[in-house]
Design an enzyme around this catalytic site. Structure first.
Site, mmCIF file in Angstrom:
data_model
loop_
_atom_site.group_PDB
_atom_site.id
_atom_site.type_symbol
_atom_site.label_atom_id
_atom_site.label_comp_id
_atom_site.label_asym_id
_atom_site.label_seq_id
_atom_site.Cartn_x
_atom_site.Cartn_y
_atom_site.Cartn_z
ATOM 1 N N ASP A 78 0.712 -1.112 -0.003
ATOM 2 C CA ASP A 78 -0.138 -0.062 0.033
ATOM 3 C C ASP A 78 0.975 1.278 0.144
ATOM 4 O OD1 ASP A 78 -3.050 1.080 1.950
ATOM 5 O OD2 ASP A 78 -2.407 1.257 -0.076
ATOM 6 N N ASP A 136 -7.881 -7.915 0.262
ATOM 7 C CA ASP A 136 -7.208 -8.015 1.393
ATOM 8 C C ASP A 136 -7.843 -7.828 2.720
ATOM 9 O OD1 ASP A 136 -6.842 -4.662 1.168
ATOM 10 O OD2 ASP A 136 -6.403 -5.463 3.072
ATOM 11 N N CYS A 154 -11.427 -29.202 6.370
ATOM 12 C CA CYS A 154 -10.311 -28.337 6.150
ATOM 13 C C CYS A 154 -9.156 -28.978 6.193
ATOM 14 C CB CYS A 154 -10.246 -27.076 7.123
ATOM 15 S SG CYS A 154 -8.720 -26.001 7.110
ATOM 16 N N CYS A 183 -6.042 -27.905 7.011
ATOM 17 C CA CYS A 183 -4.869 -27.311 7.619
ATOM 18 C C CYS A 183 -4.220 -27.982 8.719
ATOM 19 C CB CYS A 183 -5.145 -25.769 8.137
ATOM 20 S SG CYS A 183 -6.172 -25.709 9.811
ATOM 21 N N CYS A 190 -6.845 -28.591 11.804
ATOM 22 C CA CYS A 190 -8.034 -29.376 11.566
ATOM 23 C C CYS A 190 -7.566 -30.850 11.298
ATOM 24 C CB CYS A 190 -8.841 -28.849 10.400
ATOM 25 S SG CYS A 190 -9.420 -27.188 10.767
ATOM 26 N N HIS A 195 -5.161 -21.608 10.047
ATOM 27 C CA HIS A 195 -6.504 -22.142 9.555
ATOM 28 C C HIS A 195 -7.331 -21.057 9.015
ATOM 29 C CE1 HIS A 195 -10.472 -23.830 9.635
ATOM 30 N NE2 HIS A 195 -10.957 -22.657 10.165
HETATM 31 C C1 LIG Z 1 -9.807 -2.008 6.428
HETATM 32 N N1 LIG Z 1 -10.603 -1.024 5.269
HETATM 33 C C2 LIG Z 1 -9.599 -0.423 4.442
HETATM 34 N N2 LIG Z 1 -10.292 0.290 3.577
HETATM 35 C C3 LIG Z 1 -9.262 0.732 2.827
HETATM 36 C C4 LIG Z 1 -9.173 1.820 1.846
HETATM 37 C C5 LIG Z 1 -8.009 2.093 1.495
HETATM 38 C C6 LIG Z 1 -7.943 3.356 0.533
HETATM 39 O O1 LIG Z 1 -8.956 4.061 -0.036
HETATM 40 N N3 LIG Z 1 -6.626 3.681 0.003
HETATM 41 C C7 LIG Z 1 -5.513 2.829 0.261
HETATM 42 N N4 LIG Z 1 -4.386 3.344 -0.077
HETATM 43 N N5 LIG Z 1 -5.398 1.972 1.204
HETATM 44 C C8 LIG Z 1 -6.792 1.683 1.675
HETATM 45 C C9 LIG Z 1 -6.665 0.493 2.758
HETATM 46 C C10 LIG Z 1 -5.677 -0.313 3.090
HETATM 47 C C11 LIG Z 1 -5.393 -1.539 2.540
HETATM 48 C C12 LIG Z 1 -3.936 -2.218 2.731
HETATM 49 C C13 LIG Z 1 -3.822 -2.763 3.981
HETATM 50 C C14 LIG Z 1 -2.411 -3.229 4.417
HETATM 51 C C15 LIG Z 1 -1.622 -3.538 3.171
HETATM 52 C C16 LIG Z 1 -1.902 -3.089 1.793
HETATM 53 C C17 LIG Z 1 -3.162 -2.543 1.637
HETATM 54 C C18 LIG Z 1 -8.010 0.222 3.226
HETATM 55 N N6 LIG Z 1 -8.418 -0.783 4.336
HETATM 56 ZN ZN LIG Z 2 -8.399 -25.709 9.286
#
Ligand SMILES: CNc1nc2cc3c(=O)[nH]c(N)nc3c(CCc3ccccc3)c2[nH]1
Ligand SMILES: [Zn+2]
Length: 373
Positions: free
Chosen positions: A93, A267, A305, A307, A310, A336
């Site tokens: 990110d 993710d 599962c 893993c 399990c 898991h």
């Molecule tokens: C949990 N909800 C969540 N909504 C998001 C919106 C955005 C967004 O609008 N822009 C960017 N750049 N990242 C976002 C992320 C982080 C995702 C991520 C986390 C860790 C590693 C790699 C990627 C978000 N995560």
């Molecule tokens: Zn499992």
């Protein structure tokens, strides 16, 4: 042989897509779930264990890694794949989202975001150019444009201002990105829950041109209904020959619903984070292994599962490990949960390939609603 970054679309079933993203460090079958490895590790997992679940791509974080151990240091040590011994694709990110949720004393300007480290208070400036440089030093196969994740709720005016800033930053990100065969840069669509703003953002990004398109600004508290309605009018705006990545999503039913709406990549910290809080995902919803009802239960967590938890252990043993605060507890549950997510994605890919993804989704959601026995 130098691989070109590309997305091969193999089949569709309604809006759902079956494909493969080809990167410098190998292919990723989509729809895909990418475990989060924030600080250069998928917490409580060895890289070979993560690979054994079927995960092909993991995520890293510009924000965390620039603060510790530092992007230049990882670059000098051969990049993130070498540093953490992950051989497959890595997506990082761009840092904006984490700055807003973690850093102290933030100051946002047209230039970028000045902030103090939540670790040691050191001062930093993150700009589109610096974010591209950091992700290059990390050697990320997929780089995310530097954006601002619009908070929820936001008025149309606030969402428009925020989105337009992100579009200016997207252009600066594209201009600063170092093109290499097998490496891709993704733009991030913003615009809150507003159809006209999402349209403006999708058009702006396509005018700049990206290797993939993320839907940002969701999974920020808007709830599943508003997330799905936003996807209903956003994914059709995106090119069909490029991957679509819904950032931060989500729980299993979120992912199933988003695949039906044309999303390819996901993710979420849920499988890893909840593995550390004794939550186990099963076909019939999540199970809290701290609960005393498991203390004499000889059954595996999920009999379907494959893993290690399990295959070899009982719920009673998992319960014991959690109650005893043994390190093996979070290790087994994390494994898991990632395996569970990978099995859901595998089921979705098979269903799309066979033209029965609606049936798969209906059966999945009905079983999940049954609750644990
Ligand atoms: C949990 N909800 C969540 N909504 C998001 C919106 C955005 C967004 O609008 N822009 C960017 N750049 N990242 C976002 C992320 C982080 C995702 C991520 C986390 C860790 C590693 C790699 C990627 C978000 N995560
Ligand atoms: Zn499992």
């Amino acid at each position: 042989m130098l691989t070109q970054f590309r997305f091969d679309l193999h089949a569709t079933d309604g809006a759902a897509r079956l494909g493969i993203v080809h990167t410098a460090h190998g292919p990723m079958d989509t729809p895909a779930f990418m475990p989060v490895g924030t600080a250069g590790t998928v917490k409580a997992m060895l890289p070979q264990s993560v690979a054994a679940t079927g995960a092909q791509t993991i995520l890293g974080n510009t924000y965390h890694l620039m603060l510790r151990p530092g992007a230049e240091r990882i670059g000098r040590l051969g990049g993130l794949h070498e540093f953490m011994q992950w051989k497959g694709p890595i997506l990082t990110d761009s840092g904006g989202f984490q700055v807003m949720s973690l850093a102290k004393l933030r100051k946002m300007t047209e230039e970028g975001v000045a902030f103090q480290s939540h670790i040691d208070g050191s001062k930093h400036l993150l700009t589109p150019e610096r974010s591209m440089q950091i992700q290059h030093l990390l050697d990320a196969d997929i780089t995310m444009a530097f954006d601002e994740c619009t908070p929820f709720p936001a008025t149309p005016e606030q969402a428009a201002q925020s989105m337009r800033l992100s579009m200016r930053w997207a252009k600066r990100s594209k201009d600063a990105f170092v093109e290499r065969p097998g490496y891709g840069l993704f733009g991030i669509v913003q615009g809150g829950i507003y159809q006209d703003l999402r349209q403006e953002s999708a058009n702006a990004l396509q005018g700049i041109g990206f290797d993939g398109y993320a839907v940002g600004g969701l999974a920020v508290g808007e709830g599943q209904e508003l997330m799905f309605s936003t996807l209903d009018f956003t994914t059709p705006l995106l090119p069909t020959d490029r991957p679509r990545y819904l950032m931060g999503v989500g729980k299993p039913s979120d992912i199933v619903g988003a695949v039906l709406r044309g999303i390819d990549m996901f993710d979420c910290v849920m499988p890893t984070r909840s593995g550390r809080t004794a939550q186990g995902f099963t076909r019939r919803g999540t199970v809290n292994l701290r609960n005393a009802r498991h203390q004499d239960d000889p059954r595996p967590l999920d009999e379907h599962c494959a893993c290690p938890a399990c295959r070899q252990y009982s719920r009673a043993y998992l319960h014991h490990l959690i109650r005893s605060e043994e390190i093996l507890g979070p290790m087994l549950l994390t494994w898991h949960n990632i395996q569970f997510y990978q099995d859901v994605m595998k089921g979705l890919r098979q269903a799309i390939g066979e033209g029965r993804v609606q049936d798969f989704a209906r059966d999945f959601l009905a079983t999940e609603a049954l609750g644990d026995i």
